[in-house]
Design a protein around this motif. Structure first.
Motif, PDB file in Angstrom:
ATOM      1  N   VAL A  49       0.901  -1.009   0.024  1.00 61.22           N
ATOM      2  CA  VAL A  49       0.151  -0.141   0.138  1.00 61.22           C
ATOM      3  C   VAL A  49       0.987   0.976  -0.103  1.00 61.22           C
ATOM      4  CG1 VAL A  49      -1.891   1.248   1.239  1.00 61.22           C
ATOM      5  CG2 VAL A  49      -2.067  -1.236   1.149  1.00 61.22           C
ATOM      6  N   THR A  50       1.900   1.167   1.219  1.00 61.09           N
ATOM      7  CA  THR A  50       2.952   2.531   0.826  1.00 61.09           C
ATOM      8  C   THR A  50       3.794   2.786  -0.487  1.00 61.09           C
ATOM      9  OG1 THR A  50       3.367   1.665   3.241  1.00 61.09           O
ATOM     10  CG2 THR A  50       4.621   3.343   2.333  1.00 61.09           C
ATOM     11  N   GLN A 103      -4.376   8.583 -11.000  1.00 60.47           N
ATOM     12  CA  GLN A 103      -4.630   8.470  -9.946  1.00 60.47           C
ATOM     13  C   GLN A 103      -5.748   7.579  -9.502  1.00 60.47           C
ATOM     14  OE1 GLN A 103      -4.556  12.481  -8.808  1.00 60.47           O
ATOM     15  NE2 GLN A 103      -2.618  12.780  -7.139  1.00 60.47           N
ATOM     16  N   ASN A 156       1.538   6.914  -6.594  1.00 61.57           N
ATOM     17  CA  ASN A 156       0.631   7.251  -6.893  1.00 61.57           C
ATOM     18  C   ASN A 156       0.412   9.453  -7.011  1.00 61.57           C
ATOM     19  OD1 ASN A 156      -2.018   7.181  -8.717  1.00 61.57           O
ATOM     20  ND2 ASN A 156      -3.351   7.154  -6.440  1.00 61.57           N
ATOM     21  N   THR A 157       1.532   9.341  -6.665  1.00 59.94           N
ATOM     22  CA  THR A 157       2.002  10.529  -6.072  1.00 59.94           C
ATOM     23  C   THR A 157       2.523  11.415  -7.235  1.00 59.94           C
ATOM     24  OG1 THR A 157       4.117  10.705  -5.561  1.00 59.94           O
ATOM     25  CG2 THR A 157       2.563  10.951  -3.233  1.00 59.94           C
ATOM     26  N   ALA A 183      -5.990   4.952  -7.189  1.00 55.00           N
ATOM     27  CA  ALA A 183      -6.545   5.218  -5.479  1.00 55.00           C
ATOM     28  C   ALA A 183      -7.843   4.429  -5.606  1.00 55.00           C
ATOM     29  CB  ALA A 183      -6.670   6.526  -5.217  1.00 55.00           C
ATOM     30  N   ILE A 219      -5.981   0.676  -4.440  1.00 55.60           N
ATOM     31  CA  ILE A 219      -4.961   0.461  -3.069  1.00 55.60           C
ATOM     32  C   ILE A 219      -6.336   0.411  -2.039  1.00 55.60           C
ATOM     33  CG2 ILE A 219      -4.118   2.217  -1.160  1.00 55.60           C
ATOM     34  CD1 ILE A 219      -3.149   3.728  -3.926  1.00 55.60           C
ATOM     35  N   ALA A 251       1.439   3.962  -2.674  1.00 58.93           N
ATOM     36  CA  ALA A 251       0.262   5.443  -2.140  1.00 58.93           C
ATOM     37  C   ALA A 251       1.446   6.470  -3.295  1.00 58.93           C
ATOM     38  CB  ALA A 251       0.120   5.856  -1.287  1.00 58.93           C
TER      39      ALA A 251
END
Lengths: 228, 228
Positions: free
Chosen positions: A181-182, A196, A188-189, A200, A203, A185
């Motif tokens: 997940v980290t 995106q 995704n930034t 999201a 996730i 994420a």
């Protein structure tokens, strides 16, 4: 968490396995430290060890052990005054793990199989080292005949290896999901608009599945307790 | 039977243990071969191995294994073409043994004791080597904290070590008695008159005791079979 990889390989430049692993290890919190033939700077090596939380010995299995350069490193760098809990204890509480690449199939290392002994048996000297220095022993990471792996297997190896280097708690399902997940994420930034949003959603899906799995696990535990 | 002792110790001249063992190893059929820092002559090392029936790795335990010089020797000298049964098999049927000197008490090497692992567990990589090369694995010879031993213990160590190097069948009572009788007979060729007669009587006594012990063992075996 900082990870130090101590790599022992006599011909590092000729090893496709090690080059693949090196490319997969690029991370600001991971330090790749290959041993060469130059005399060791003991104070410098000890400084690297002090800064690390997870220490990895990475090597191809040569005659059921690491190549001589790692043993020389152990004999030279791990002085009593530095490493022994009674006198120095500089490594107390740190983690120790092995990344072992094999030329034989991993299945050969078992009672009754061609090599007769398991990798858990063969690595007892390193387990004894961790025990003596009051380090936490990690399950070993085995690279099973890299040259014969498919592209898909190599991609899986890459992700598993990155987890082995950087996932804070190894061997637990929770830690694995958190790590993924980290990572997603962070990716995704750099995404925008619909991409995106899509990531999201993925996730979220993973997180929800984790919650469902945890509920299931709790129910199973309760059922099991009722039986006992 | 020829025995080759490959000695790995970083400071051989400063080791009283190794100097004692070297003095005890003087025998026409035993070759003392200490590793030093010079590059290895692979063909020369392989020639020594070919000539030997019993090969001994002798070393102080450093971080639960031999010093790096022995691992370097293994990695360099035991080439596939020389050692692998499928391609060379030069060591098939030879014996492999370890002489390990300890700084900690031998009793510390056990589950629950300070070192947690037994010497049989710690030496698995060498056992795996013997297994792979189709060599016969000998029980290891442990030198337990030489510096703390009494003169009597050192005399016993000397005899046990000589037996370990030269007794054809190790680990059998018969072999032990034969070895002692042969040694005493050799000594007796240099004796004269009453001294010679006295030693001849002792030798006879040992032989008779052996016969009595064998009879007792046979009776015990028969009793045991009757029970089963």
């Amino acid at each position: 968490m900082k990870t130090l990889i101590i790599v022992a390989h006599p011909n590092l430049d000729e090893s496709s396995t090690q080059q693949f692993l090196q490319a997969a290890s690029i991370d600001s919190k991971v330090q790749w430290h290959a041993l060469d033939n130059r005399p060791l700077n003991v104070a410098g090596e000890q400084r690297l060890l002090r800064q690390a939380d997870r220490i990895i010995f990475q090597f191809p299995l040569y005659w059921y052990s690491a190549p001589a350069s790692l043993k020389n490193w152990e004999d030279t760098v791990l002085t009593r005054a530095f490493a022994y809990p009674a006198t120095g204890g500089s490594l107390i509480g740190k983690q120790l793990g092995l990344v072992i690449s094999l030329g034989q199939p991993a299945a050969h290392y078992a009672a009754g199989a061609p090599e007769q002994f398991s990798l858990s048996q063969l690595t007892v000297p390193y387990q004894a080292l961790a025990q003596r220095l009051q380090m936490t022993w990690l399950p070993s990471f085995i690279v099973d005949q890299f040259g014969y792996q498919s592209e898909t297997q190599k991609m899986q190896l890459l992700v598993d290896y990155q987890r082995y280097l950087t996932q804070p708690s190894l061997g637990h399902f929770d830690g694995e999901v958190d790590w993924i997940v980290t990572k997603l994420a962070a990716i995704n930034t750099h995404q925008h608009g619909p991409e995106q949003q899509k990531l999201a959603l993925i996730i979220d899906q993973i997180k929800q599945n984790e919650a469902t799995l945890e509920d299931l696990q709790d129910t199973l535990t309760m059922l099991k307790e009722g039986e006992d």
